[in-house]
Design a protein around this motif. Structure first.
Motif, PDB file in Angstrom:
ATOM      1  N   GLN A 124       1.945   1.776  -3.873  1.00  0.00           N
ATOM      2  CA  GLN A 124       1.772   3.039  -3.150  1.00  0.00           C
ATOM      3  C   GLN A 124       1.888   4.229  -4.104  1.00  0.00           C
ATOM      4  N   ALA A 151      -1.289   4.662  -5.906  1.00  0.00           N
ATOM      5  CA  ALA A 151      -2.289   5.266  -5.023  1.00  0.00           C
ATOM      6  C   ALA A 151      -2.080   6.775  -4.906  1.00  0.00           C
ATOM      7  N   ARG A 204      -8.678  11.263  -6.241  1.00  0.00           N
ATOM      8  CA  ARG A 204      -9.909  10.490  -6.163  1.00  0.00           C
ATOM      9  C   ARG A 204     -11.158  11.357  -6.290  1.00  0.00           C
ATOM     10  N   LEU A 251      -2.302  -2.860   0.420  1.00  0.00           N
ATOM     11  CA  LEU A 251      -2.726  -2.406  -0.907  1.00  0.00           C
ATOM     12  C   LEU A 251      -2.737  -3.514  -1.978  1.00  0.00           C
ATOM     13  N   ILE A 303      -7.168  -0.945  -4.462  1.00  0.00           N
ATOM     14  CA  ILE A 303      -7.599   0.361  -3.965  1.00  0.00           C
ATOM     15  C   ILE A 303      -9.091   0.478  -4.254  1.00  0.00           C
TER      16      ILE A 303
END
Length: 540
Positions: free
Chosen positions: A307, A310, A315, A500, A503
């Protein structure tokens, strides 16, 4: 097209319409001038990178192998841009109303390149090999209980359960038919014929000079009329990106699929009057780039660490910087092109460095634990292409901000495959995976616990295992009610967004660059990965 009673009716109707077919079905031309009268002769130089590990796909799904395989070995069917089946080695087919019996009438008078006749025995044997050795075929054909050959030109598949996607899984690149007389002993994945293929296709294999090229010559006995039109197909391997660009501009190669040039060169080449960009022909192969976690790696077993990673990824900047904006951000495992299965509102952890640092602290990866400012040291293996490398560089910088030192492993394609799937010597993996034409075929292999097998390429590299995800995937694989199947695939995606194991980052734009003299190169869903039997070269 739904795989239900209406679809069965449609395929039974096609059985009658296609029974007298002698060609490969209706094809949509790649360009308006593709209906001009074809000219015979000449050599077509095709650029391919990276060099494929093998020249057939009976036991492999490497992207470059997928592109090259169908020139020699063919499939039962091919597909138009809407994934409607068209004849190839099968000229007609039917599906029983309950979806448990598939019957194929095979093309007669077809010979293998060594002169032996093509028969139903070859199809029976090939399906058995695909079921045992093919990374995706292990799941695709798992429900095929028996394959019968009542005569030399008829094949009947008896299913133990419905396979709603089977009729779209029979292309040459996905499910090649190979000669039984060359594959009757030993393992399909180590058969010498994989690298010196003998097929029924429009081109005959002549030589493979490793690191340089493969040469194919026109099959004078091809079953489809005057095709192929060109005399020779030379597939050239050019690993250097700048050299690929120069080869396209100079005319050293006349066609180059799979987005072959550096991202920074695309707009400049689009302005060249002698070149064409074709975005169709990738409907059968919808690739996504993913950051895959090795769940056998000690720090990555902790969900909080995954996490945190992520949360460390901005992004939008990844797309802009690493991909020059040439793609789409994705929310989960399914490519946006698979519209009916795509879930646009999956929960995506937002960019939040403070939250990432807090999660790492909670997981016991405090600053200085790995020396200096570092909380942990992880190695990252990107797929060896520009997209993989640039994504890897971006991730190294992004994770460095939260105290994770990333070491990037660079290697050739064969070493990359061995590192990920055999040696499992990685923590993080930037992969490019095809969704193909259906989630069960292209996506299940990446998350299904039963698809984890050391040495099996392009499978469950994370070693992810979830009983609920297995249940959803296995149910969707046999569900004939399309609405219910869509719900199951959506629920599966929600689990991946929470657990997850990876990703999903980017669905890149994919295109083919070709000299405008190259006609009829993209006529269906597999584009340049098709057999190129109809390609011809205009004089000017």
């Amino acid at each position: 097209m739904s795989i239900d009673s209406d679809f069965s009716l449609a395929t039974r109707r096609h059985f009658m319409l296609a029974a007298a077919a002698t060609g490969i079905g209706t094809a949509v031309p790649s360009l308006a001038w593709a209906q001009d009268k074809p000219q015979k002769g000449g050599t077509l130089n095709l650029l391919l990178f990276p060099e494929p590990p093998t020249l057939t796909t009976i036991a492999h799904t490497a992207g470059s192998s997928v592109t090259i395989s169908g020139k020699v070995t063919e499939g039962l069917l091919t597909y138009d841009f809407n994934l409607n089946p068209q004849p190839q080695l099968a000229v007609a087919w039917s599906i029983s109303p309950d979806g448990l019996v598939y019957r194929f009438q095979l093309r007669q008078g077809v010979k293998w390149h060594d002169g032996k006749p093509f028969t139903s025995a070859d199809v029976v044997h090939s399906i058995a090999l695909l079921k045992e050795f093919h990374p995706r075929g292990r799941a695709t054909f798992a429900g095929v209980a028996e394959v019968q050959a009542p005569d030399a030109h008829t094949v009947v598949l008896q299913l133990s359960r419905p396979i709603p996607y089977l009729i779209t899984a029979l292309a040459a690149s996905e499910s090649p038919i190979v000669p039984k007389h060359l594959y009757s002993s030993g393992r399909a994945d180590t058969n010498p014929a994989n690298n010196a293929p003998v097929g029924t296709g429009p081109f005959v294999f002549k030589e493979w000079v490793r690191g340089s090229h493969v040469i194919y010559e026109r099959n004078p006995h091809y079953w489809d009329g005057d095709k192929p039109y060109i005399d020779r197909l030379v597939v050239r391997f050019i690993p250097d990106a700048a050299a690929r660009t120069a080869a396209i501009e100079s005319g050293q190669v006349q066609i180059a699929p799979s987005s072959p040039v550096p991202f920074a060169e695309v707009e400049r080449l689009r302005a060249k009057p002698g070149l064409q960009f074709e975005t169709r022909g990738y409907e059968y192969i919808n690739s996504v780039y993913r950051l895959e976690f090795n769940l056998e790696s000690e720090p990555l077993k902790d969900l909080r660490v995954r996490q945190a990673i992520a949360h460390a990824l901005q992004r939008e900047n990844l797309l802009k910087v690493a991909w020059y904006g040439q793609g789409k951000l994705t929310t989960g495992p399914v490519h946006p092109a698979l519209k009916k299965f795509y879930v646009p509102d999956l929960p995506v952890l937002p960019y939040d460095l403070k939250r990432a640092e807090k999660l790492l602290d909670e997981a016991g990866l405090t600053r200085g634990k790995a020396g200096g400012q570092w909380r942990a040291r992880l190695n990252l293996t990107p797929i060896p292409n520009e997209g993989g490398q640039r994504t890897g560089d971006f991730l190294k910088q992004a994770l460095g901000r939260i105290g994770i030192d990333v070491q990037i492993n660079s290697q050739d394609f064969a070493t990359y495959i061995k590192r990920i799937y055999t040696d499992r010597a990685f923590d993080l993996h930037v992969s490019a995976m095809s969704n193909t034409f259906d989630p069960t075929v292209g996506i299940q292999r990446l998350y299904w616990s039963k698809s984890f097998q050391r040495g099996l390429p392009f499978s469950n590299g994370a070693h992810y295992a979830s009983p609920e995800v297995d249940r959803l995937l296995e149910s969707a694989a046999v569900e004939m009610n399309e609405a219910q199947r869509i719900r199951e695939v959506a629920e599966f995606q929600k689990h991946i967004a929470t657990d997850l194991p990876d990703i999903t980052l980017v669905a890149p734009d994919i295109y083919t660059i070709a000299d405008k003299r190259v006609r009829n190169h993209t006529v269906g869903a597999d584009g340049v990965a098709g057999n190129l039997a109809g390609v011809w070269l205009a004089a000017s």
